[in-house]
Motif scaffolding. Structure first.
Motif, PDB file in Angstrom:
ATOM      1  N   TYR A   1       0.837  -1.195   0.000  1.00  0.00           N
ATOM      2  CA  TYR A   1       0.000   0.000   0.000  1.00  0.00           C
ATOM      3  C   TYR A   1       0.879   1.254   0.000  1.00  0.00           C
ATOM      4  N   TYR A   2       1.912   1.205   0.856  1.00  0.00           N
ATOM      5  CA  TYR A   2       2.857   2.315   0.919  1.00  0.00           C
ATOM      6  C   TYR A   2       3.451   2.590  -0.469  1.00  0.00           C
ATOM      7  N   ASP A   3       3.848   1.516  -1.158  1.00  0.00           N
ATOM      8  CA  ASP A   3       4.437   1.670  -2.497  1.00  0.00           C
ATOM      9  C   ASP A   3       3.507   2.450  -3.417  1.00  0.00           C
ATOM     10  N   GLU A   4       2.222   2.110  -3.335  1.00  0.00           N
ATOM     11  CA  GLU A   4       1.255   2.773  -4.214  1.00  0.00           C
ATOM     12  C   GLU A   4       1.143   4.257  -3.876  1.00  0.00           C
ATOM     13  N   VAL A   5       1.057   4.536  -2.564  1.00  0.00           N
ATOM     14  CA  VAL A   5       0.873   5.936  -2.156  1.00  0.00           C
ATOM     15  C   VAL A   5       2.116   6.753  -2.496  1.00  0.00           C
ATOM     16  N   VAL A   6       3.294   6.175  -2.191  1.00  0.00           N
ATOM     17  CA  VAL A   6       4.516   6.965  -2.379  1.00  0.00           C
ATOM     18  C   VAL A   6       4.757   7.273  -3.853  1.00  0.00           C
ATOM     19  N   SER A   7       4.235   6.416  -4.730  1.00  0.00           N
ATOM     20  CA  SER A   7       4.418   6.703  -6.154  1.00  0.00           C
ATOM     21  C   SER A   7       3.616   7.943  -6.548  1.00  0.00           C
ATOM     22  N   LEU A   8       2.673   8.346  -5.711  1.00  0.00           N
ATOM     23  CA  LEU A   8       1.848   9.524  -6.014  1.00  0.00           C
ATOM     24  C   LEU A   8       2.259  10.751  -5.206  1.00  0.00           C
ATOM     25  N   THR A   9       3.121  10.559  -4.199  1.00  0.00           N
ATOM     26  CA  THR A   9       3.543  11.704  -3.391  1.00  0.00           C
ATOM     27  C   THR A   9       5.012  12.037  -3.599  1.00  0.00           C
ATOM     28  N   SER A  10       5.787  11.037  -3.986  1.00  0.00           N
ATOM     29  CA  SER A  10       7.246  11.189  -4.120  1.00  0.00           C
ATOM     30  C   SER A  10       7.870  11.744  -2.852  1.00  0.00           C
ATOM     31  N   ASP A  11       7.309  11.398  -1.722  1.00  0.00           N
ATOM     32  CA  ASP A  11       7.900  11.838  -0.460  1.00  0.00           C
ATOM     33  C   ASP A  11       7.922  10.667   0.514  1.00  0.00           C
ATOM     34  N   PRO A  12       8.975   9.810   0.440  1.00  0.00           N
ATOM     35  CA  PRO A  12       8.982   8.591   1.263  1.00  0.00           C
ATOM     36  C   PRO A  12       8.816   8.826   2.775  1.00  0.00           C
ATOM     37  N   PRO A  13       9.608   9.699   3.413  1.00  0.00           N
ATOM     38  CA  PRO A  13       9.457   9.800   4.881  1.00  0.00           C
ATOM     39  C   PRO A  13       8.064  10.235   5.313  1.00  0.00           C
ATOM     40  N   GLU A  14       7.527  11.246   4.625  1.00  0.00           N
ATOM     41  CA  GLU A  14       6.202  11.753   4.988  1.00  0.00           C
ATOM     42  C   GLU A  14       5.127  10.675   4.751  1.00  0.00           C
ATOM     43  N   THR A  15       5.235   9.987   3.640  1.00  0.00           N
ATOM     44  CA  THR A  15       4.263   8.945   3.320  1.00  0.00           C
ATOM     45  C   THR A  15       4.344   7.809   4.347  1.00  0.00           C
TER      46      THR A  15
END
Ligand code: ADP
Ligand code: MG
Ligand code: ZN
Length: 457
Positions: free
Chosen positions: A321-335
């Motif tokens: 799930y994280y992978d999916e979200v981070v691909s849309l935010t490009s902000d790993p720590p925040e995500t």
């Protein structure tokens, strides 16, 4: 302590294939008893087994992930024994030539050697009810991989970590759901105890029927204590197979351990040798998924704290799930922060959480508003953007609007205002809080602070 424990593990893993190992019956969890059976898996005379290629691929993936040497040529063997849930009177397994051997796996920084990884068929399932034993042949012939370690584990905790590591690995490989409660992953520890400093290993006893991580831990602990008691009172440990009694939390003898020769292993005459070509092995190596340790290292490289990277590696569902979200935010720590701390079991569509994270970063909404919106998205299944519009939750950063709110707060608290203006700076925080309340938590706290300070001159 005077004694030390030595533990080796045997794991049995049900492979996630469509069909059984040697016939085309379906593998299906929870099907009505004896639905998925045929003459082959019922052990009728005169039938011939045909090997399932998918199962071979899965076993090979496991062997490769465990850094094993691969046997390019292996024979299947018959392991003979009598049991009501074994209709053929023998189990087809790999004996002298397992698919993989001499491997290892890192478990929290400790190298655990893997002795062998081999393919074999599952037995049927015996269900005891009152005075009767019922046999469900759905399970007969499901493909298993057996993984055997060298005796490199030294405590119940070690054994638990090993099994958890393997469980995660198997799920990553997509070869099994490895759910212990469903019997998809079964572990049989061999436990022995020796005096510290002694080189020779003690006599081992095997524990069966450990159906959860908790039982595994308790069973091993119990057995170590038993053996220490026997040895310290001058007795000798006898080789045995024990059953864990989950209710009483004790082990009970099941049978004296069979010796190898009791099984009368011999090559399975109905199956040709299994030959793995170089190309086939290469293809499997090429299509190996990212492994847990590789994923964790990558997440750390992308800026996550080790703790967060670990959670998003072990918890496969959350990780994906994280992978999916981070691909849309490009902000790993925040995500990672949002995915780990703000979500329990229910995950909203990835794009909704990504929208919220981005909106907070852009200053459209406050972090607190973001959290509230997330809750509503999960509960009501509405898009985040719609909720923000409906509730007018967009953050207020307009200086004029905020200045008015500050003045309003000053009017409401003349005494505090007086003290603030005569130098009591810690009251800035108090007024920020008041303005936040007045704005329905929509004001941008940074702008509020700046406005108050400007007004102070
Ligand atoms: P078998 O073929 O009789 O099952 P193995 O040599 O394959 O025996 O060992 C089975 C398991 O028992 C392995 O995991 C191995 O590491 C473990 N083991 C062997 N000797 C000991 C011992 N003395 N104490 C604890 N575990 C042991
Ligand atoms: Mg064995
Ligand atoms: Zn069948």
């Amino acid at each position: 302590m005077e004694f030390e424990a030595v533990i080796g593990m045997e794991l049995h893993v049900q492979l996630k294939t469509e069909t059984k190992l040697f016939c085309s019956c379906r593998v299906e969890f929870g099907a009505p008893p004896n639905k998925n059976v045929c003459p082959v898996c019922l052990g009728m005379p005169g039938v011939l087994p045909v090997l399932n290629k998918k199962a071979v691929e899965h076993a090979l993936r496991v062997a490769i992930a465990l850094n094993c040497r691969i046997n390019r040529e292996s024979l299947f063997a018959r392991k003979n024994y009598f049991y009501p849930d074994l209709p053929k009177g023998y189990q087809i397994t790999q004996y002298t030539t397992p698919i993989g051997w001499n491997g290892w796996i890192d478990v929290n920084g400790k190298k655990i050697r893997i002795k062998r990884v081999h393919l074999e068929e599952e037995s049927a399932k015996t269900v005891l009810e009152g005075d009767y034993a019922y046999i469900d042949f759905n399970r007969a012939g499901i493909p298993l991989v057996e993984i055997v370690t060298e005796p490199d584990l030294t405590s119940p905790g070690d054994a638990v970590q090993f099994v958890k590591t393997l469980q995660t690995l198997l799920r990553y490989l997509g070869v099994s759901d490895a759910d212990m409660e469903k019997g998809q992953l079964r572990c049989e520890p061999n436990v022995s105890v020796r005096r510290r400093g002694e080189e020779k290993l003690g006599t081992r006893r095997e524990i069966k029927n450990l159906n959860s991580i908790r039982s595994l831990e308790r069973g091993i602990r119990y057995e170590i204590d038993q053996q220490i008691k026997i040895l310290s009172s001058g007795g000798e440990v006898e080789r045995a197979t024990l059953l864990w009694d989950e209710k009483e939390e004790v082990t009970r003898p099941m049978r004296m351990k069979e010796e190898e020769e009791d099984y009368r292993y011999f090559p399975e005459p109905d199956l040709p040798p299994l030959l793995l070509t170089e190309d086939f092995i290469k293809e499997i190596r090429k299509t190996m998924p990212e492994l847990p340790h590789e994923r964790k290292e990558r997440l750390i490289k992308e800026g996550l704290r080790e703790y967060d990277a670990d959670i998003l590696t072990r918890d496969l569902e959350r990780g994906r799930y994280y992978d999916e979200v981070v691909s849309l935010t490009s902000d790993p720590p925040e995500t990672a922060k949002w995915v780990i701390t703000e979500l329990k079991e229910k995950f909203p569509p990835a794009r909704e959480l990504a929208w919220i994270i981005n909106a907070v970063k852009e200053g459209k909404i406050t972090r607190n508003a973001g959290k509230e919106i997330l809750k509503e998205v999960i509960e009501k299944g509405k898009p985040a953007e719609e909720i923000v519009k409906e509730k007018g939750m967009t953050q207020v950063s307009d200086e004029e609007e905020i200045r008015k709110l500050v003045e309003q707060a000053f009017e409401m608290h003349p005494e505090e205002k007086e003290r603030l203006f005569s130098g009591e700076r810690k009251l800035v925080g108090f007024f920020i809080g008041e303005v936040m309340k007045l704005s329905g938590r929509r004001a941008n706290p940074g702008v509020v602070k700046r406005m108050i300070e400007e007004m102070l001159g």
